[in-house]
Write a protein that holds these residues in place. Sequence first.
Motif, PDB file in Angstrom:
ATOM      1  N   GLU A  20       6.593 -18.744  13.838  1.00  0.00           N
ATOM      2  CA  GLU A  20       5.368 -18.001  13.098  1.00  0.00           C
ATOM      3  C   GLU A  20       4.894 -16.850  13.875  1.00  0.00           C
ATOM      4  OE1 GLU A  20       2.424 -21.249  13.098  1.00  0.00           O
ATOM      5  OE2 GLU A  20       3.431 -22.206  11.081  1.00  0.00           O
ATOM      6  N   VAL A  21       4.710 -15.843  13.009  1.00  0.00           N
ATOM      7  CA  VAL A  21       4.013 -14.586  13.371  1.00  0.00           C
ATOM      8  C   VAL A  21       2.783 -14.181  12.676  1.00  0.00           C
ATOM      9  CG1 VAL A  21       6.539 -13.856  14.025  1.00  0.00           C
ATOM     10  CG2 VAL A  21       5.591 -13.357  11.748  1.00  0.00           C
ATOM     11  N   PRO A  22       2.124 -13.472  13.394  1.00  0.00           N
ATOM     12  CA  PRO A  22       0.954 -13.028  12.895  1.00  0.00           C
ATOM     13  C   PRO A  22       1.199 -12.030  11.409  1.00  0.00           C
ATOM     14  CG  PRO A  22       0.896 -12.493  14.935  1.00  0.00           C
ATOM     15  CD  PRO A  22       2.013 -12.648  14.744  1.00  0.00           C
ATOM     16  N   VAL A  23       0.176 -12.140  10.502  1.00  0.00           N
ATOM     17  CA  VAL A  23       0.193 -11.324   9.172  1.00  0.00           C
ATOM     18  C   VAL A  23       0.470  -9.918   9.761  1.00  0.00           C
ATOM     19  CG1 VAL A  23      -0.669 -10.538   7.215  1.00  0.00           C
ATOM     20  CG2 VAL A  23      -0.366 -13.004   7.878  1.00  0.00           C
ATOM     21  N   PRO A  24       1.381  -9.096   9.357  1.00  0.00           N
ATOM     22  CA  PRO A  24       1.257  -7.587  10.150  1.00  0.00           C
ATOM     23  C   PRO A  24       0.271  -6.711   9.158  1.00  0.00           C
ATOM     24  CG  PRO A  24       3.123  -7.992   8.373  1.00  0.00           C
ATOM     25  CD  PRO A  24       2.601  -9.431   8.659  1.00  0.00           C
ATOM     26  N   ARG A  25      -0.382  -5.838   9.846  1.00  0.00           N
ATOM     27  CA  ARG A  25      -1.286  -4.806   9.285  1.00  0.00           C
ATOM     28  C   ARG A  25      -0.691  -3.554   9.375  1.00  0.00           C
ATOM     29  NH1 ARG A  25      -6.567  -6.611   9.006  1.00  0.00           N
ATOM     30  NH2 ARG A  25      -6.363  -4.729   7.514  1.00  0.00           N
ATOM     31  N   PRO A  26      -0.625  -3.024   7.989  1.00  0.00           N
ATOM     32  CA  PRO A  26      -0.157  -1.649   7.933  1.00  0.00           C
ATOM     33  C   PRO A  26      -0.798  -0.520   8.435  1.00  0.00           C
ATOM     34  CG  PRO A  26      -1.231  -2.200   5.873  1.00  0.00           C
ATOM     35  CD  PRO A  26      -1.258  -3.481   6.770  1.00  0.00           C
ATOM     36  N   GLY A  27      -0.138   0.235   9.325  1.00  0.00           N
ATOM     37  CA  GLY A  27      -0.675   1.227   9.912  1.00  0.00           C
ATOM     38  C   GLY A  27      -0.651   2.588   9.034  1.00  0.00           C
ATOM     39  N   PRO A  28      -1.087   3.919   9.652  1.00  0.00           N
ATOM     40  CA  PRO A  28      -0.854   5.080   8.574  1.00  0.00           C
ATOM     41  C   PRO A  28       0.508   5.263   8.210  1.00  0.00           C
ATOM     42  CG  PRO A  28      -2.180   5.404  10.752  1.00  0.00           C
ATOM     43  CD  PRO A  28      -1.338   4.071  10.999  1.00  0.00           C
ATOM     44  N   GLY A  29       0.318   5.604   6.829  1.00  0.00           N
ATOM     45  CA  GLY A  29       1.829   5.825   6.107  1.00  0.00           C
ATOM     46  C   GLY A  29       2.684   4.516   5.705  1.00  0.00           C
ATOM     47  N   LEU A  75      -2.097  -1.444   1.265  1.00  0.00           N
ATOM     48  CA  LEU A  75      -2.031  -0.007   1.707  1.00  0.00           C
ATOM     49  C   LEU A  75      -2.516   0.229   3.139  1.00  0.00           C
ATOM     50  CD1 LEU A  75      -2.662   1.745  -1.584  1.00  0.00           C
ATOM     51  CD2 LEU A  75      -0.328   0.656  -0.922  1.00  0.00           C
ATOM     52  N   GLY A  76      -1.748   0.989   3.972  1.00  0.00           N
ATOM     53  CA  GLY A  76      -2.107   1.416   5.142  1.00  0.00           C
ATOM     54  C   GLY A  76      -3.019   2.605   4.895  1.00  0.00           C
ATOM     55  N   PRO A  77      -3.759   3.387   5.815  1.00  0.00           N
ATOM     56  CA  PRO A  77      -4.357   4.588   5.876  1.00  0.00           C
ATOM     57  C   PRO A  77      -3.550   5.465   5.365  1.00  0.00           C
ATOM     58  CG  PRO A  77      -4.937   3.429   7.826  1.00  0.00           C
ATOM     59  CD  PRO A  77      -3.959   2.895   7.311  1.00  0.00           C
ATOM     60  N   GLU A  78      -3.941   6.880   4.564  1.00  0.00           N
ATOM     61  CA  GLU A  78      -3.042   7.985   4.148  1.00  0.00           C
ATOM     62  C   GLU A  78      -1.918   7.536   3.065  1.00  0.00           C
ATOM     63  OE1 GLU A  78      -1.703   9.763   7.650  1.00  0.00           O
ATOM     64  OE2 GLU A  78      -3.544   9.503   8.672  1.00  0.00           O
ATOM     65  N   VAL A  79      -2.035   6.353   2.445  1.00  0.00           N
ATOM     66  CA  VAL A  79      -0.810   6.068   1.473  1.00  0.00           C
ATOM     67  C   VAL A  79      -1.652   6.219   0.231  1.00  0.00           C
ATOM     68  CG1 VAL A  79       0.486   4.289   0.536  1.00  0.00           C
ATOM     69  CG2 VAL A  79       0.223   4.436   2.973  1.00  0.00           C
ATOM     70  N   THR A  80      -0.835   6.979  -0.608  1.00  0.00           N
ATOM     71  CA  THR A  80      -1.241   7.240  -2.005  1.00  0.00           C
ATOM     72  C   THR A  80       0.047   6.986  -2.897  1.00  0.00           C
ATOM     73  OG1 THR A  80      -0.516   9.585  -1.828  1.00  0.00           O
ATOM     74  CG2 THR A  80      -2.952   8.904  -1.510  1.00  0.00           C
ATOM     75  N   GLY A  81      -0.332   6.810  -4.301  1.00  0.00           N
ATOM     76  CA  GLY A  81       0.643   6.613  -5.040  1.00  0.00           C
ATOM     77  C   GLY A  81       1.326   5.304  -5.331  1.00  0.00           C
ATOM     78  N   TRP A  82       0.800   4.319  -4.755  1.00  0.00           N
ATOM     79  CA  TRP A  82       1.140   2.861  -5.132  1.00  0.00           C
ATOM     80  C   TRP A  82      -0.250   1.878  -4.933  1.00  0.00           C
ATOM     81  CZ3 TRP A  82       5.968   2.110  -5.471  1.00  0.00           C
ATOM     82  CH2 TRP A  82       7.102   3.016  -4.989  1.00  0.00           C
ATOM     83  N   GLU A  83      -0.019   0.806  -5.630  1.00  0.00           N
ATOM     84  CA  GLU A  83      -1.216   0.091  -5.873  1.00  0.00           C
ATOM     85  C   GLU A  83      -0.719  -1.269  -5.514  1.00  0.00           C
ATOM     86  OE1 GLU A  83      -4.262   0.829  -6.354  1.00  0.00           O
ATOM     87  OE2 GLU A  83      -4.042   3.043  -6.794  1.00  0.00           O
ATOM     88  N   PRO A  84      -1.523  -2.404  -5.054  1.00  0.00           N
ATOM     89  CA  PRO A  84      -1.023  -3.709  -4.915  1.00  0.00           C
ATOM     90  C   PRO A  84      -0.544  -4.231  -6.387  1.00  0.00           C
ATOM     91  CG  PRO A  84      -3.000  -3.326  -3.762  1.00  0.00           C
ATOM     92  CD  PRO A  84      -2.555  -1.929  -4.372  1.00  0.00           C
ATOM     93  N   GLY A  85       0.417  -5.044  -6.255  1.00  0.00           N
ATOM     94  CA  GLY A  85       1.053  -5.495  -7.136  1.00  0.00           C
ATOM     95  C   GLY A  85       2.357  -4.816  -7.849  1.00  0.00           C
ATOM     96  N   TYR A 114       6.061 -11.568   4.903  1.00  0.00           N
ATOM     97  CA  TYR A 114       5.610 -10.293   4.651  1.00  0.00           C
ATOM     98  C   TYR A 114       6.219  -9.124   5.582  1.00  0.00           C
ATOM     99  CZ  TYR A 114       1.268 -12.320   2.598  1.00  0.00           C
ATOM    100  OH  TYR A 114       0.303 -13.187   2.057  1.00  0.00           O
ATOM    101  N   ALA A 115       6.369  -7.967   5.062  1.00  0.00           N
ATOM    102  CA  ALA A 115       7.135  -7.038   5.771  1.00  0.00           C
ATOM    103  C   ALA A 115       6.174  -5.612   5.647  1.00  0.00           C
ATOM    104  CB  ALA A 115       8.506  -6.869   5.241  1.00  0.00           C
ATOM    105  N   LEU A 116       6.478  -4.934   6.751  1.00  0.00           N
ATOM    106  CA  LEU A 116       5.770  -3.389   6.586  1.00  0.00           C
ATOM    107  C   LEU A 116       6.916  -2.700   6.468  1.00  0.00           C
ATOM    108  CD1 LEU A 116       3.800  -3.501   9.765  1.00  0.00           C
ATOM    109  CD2 LEU A 116       3.003  -3.778   7.462  1.00  0.00           C
ATOM    110  N   ALA A 117       6.657  -1.294   5.639  1.00  0.00           N
ATOM    111  CA  ALA A 117       7.620  -0.389   5.143  1.00  0.00           C
ATOM    112  C   ALA A 117       6.716   0.771   5.067  1.00  0.00           C
ATOM    113  CB  ALA A 117       8.097  -0.654   4.115  1.00  0.00           C
ATOM    114  N   THR A 118       7.662   1.959   5.734  1.00  0.00           N
ATOM    115  CA  THR A 118       6.998   3.252   5.365  1.00  0.00           C
ATOM    116  C   THR A 118       6.987   3.542   3.640  1.00  0.00           C
ATOM    117  OG1 THR A 118       7.994   3.814   7.499  1.00  0.00           O
ATOM    118  CG2 THR A 118       7.351   5.908   5.715  1.00  0.00           C
TER     119      THR A 118
END
Length: 336
Positions: A20-29, A75-85, A114-118
């Motif tokens: 069990e790991v914490p839910v990751p939080r997206p950083g900038p980008g 979405l993390g800060p500074e991310v554009t062009g994507w929307e939840p879903g 959950y996974a983080l991705a640039t």
Amino acid sequence: MIAVLAGRLNVKTRTFSLEEVPVPRPGPGQVRIKVKAAGVCLSDVHLIDGTLTPRLLPGDTVTLGHEVSGVVDELGPEVTGWEPGHRVLLQAGEERRGAVWTRGVDYDGGWAEYALATASTLVPIPDDLPFEQAAIIPDAVSTPWAAVTATGDVRAAQPVGVWGVGGLGAHAVQLLRLVGAAPIVAIDPLPEARERALQFGADIALDPADPSLSQRVRAETGGAGLAVAFDFAGVAAVREQAVACLGPGGRLVLVGLTDRPLEIRNGTTFSYFQQQIRGHYGSSEEHLTQLVELTRRHRLEFSRSVSEVLPLAEADRAVERLLRKEGNPIRLVLTP
């Protein structure tokens, strides 16, 4: 703190466990992905058994899984062009500081809820492409596609050979058929794999133990030999056998990974016929977008490539099944 499940490997002790790991939080980008499916690759098995070792991992522990599909969750800060879903698959790696970092090897991958991705590593997928099939496109399909179209530079009507008809080799046969290679000669020691090669589009399937293999390849190619031979097995004996089947100007493309030495027994003949050896690793964004477009246009489909879907909680069983080739799987897929 909300905890979620992830398949983690300690590369120092080679201990794999579900934690069990914490839910990751997206950083900038960055974008957080709710994982819908993740492929189980032989590379994952080799990471666990110690055959492969991460070169760039900053710590000792990593979440495995470089074949991932899912939906945009946050979405993390500074991310554009994507929307939840948004439905997406993730590139299997990215360039950082002049080096290629591989997801699930050098940084956390997709054997998780959950996974983080640039953001730049996301590739949109059509609504009618199942997540289980989308997940295997990075690597299982894109690596042979890049090997065929870029490194191998295969042209229509060129004779080709595929050594090793496992998860990557089976797709190589299918993709070679798509680009018009002919004949396609598949070589594998397992009868089930040879039968699969014929189902995926090979013209002939041979056992590497056949003492007349080279002669049979020459006969199938009208005496010309192979224009391109692909090693998807990563076995020294395979490479030696493949070189012996090349025609003038033929090239051997090394896709299967091994740390064993590469040996050319008859260097004079190799040079006289101006043959080549080319190393290959992975794929790029263009190969993924090409494959997604081909699936969108129904030129390709991968339903028969997904041998079974298992829950993430059974990741260790999936690894064991792949290691033992139980059921002769092409790809096993995990779903959180």
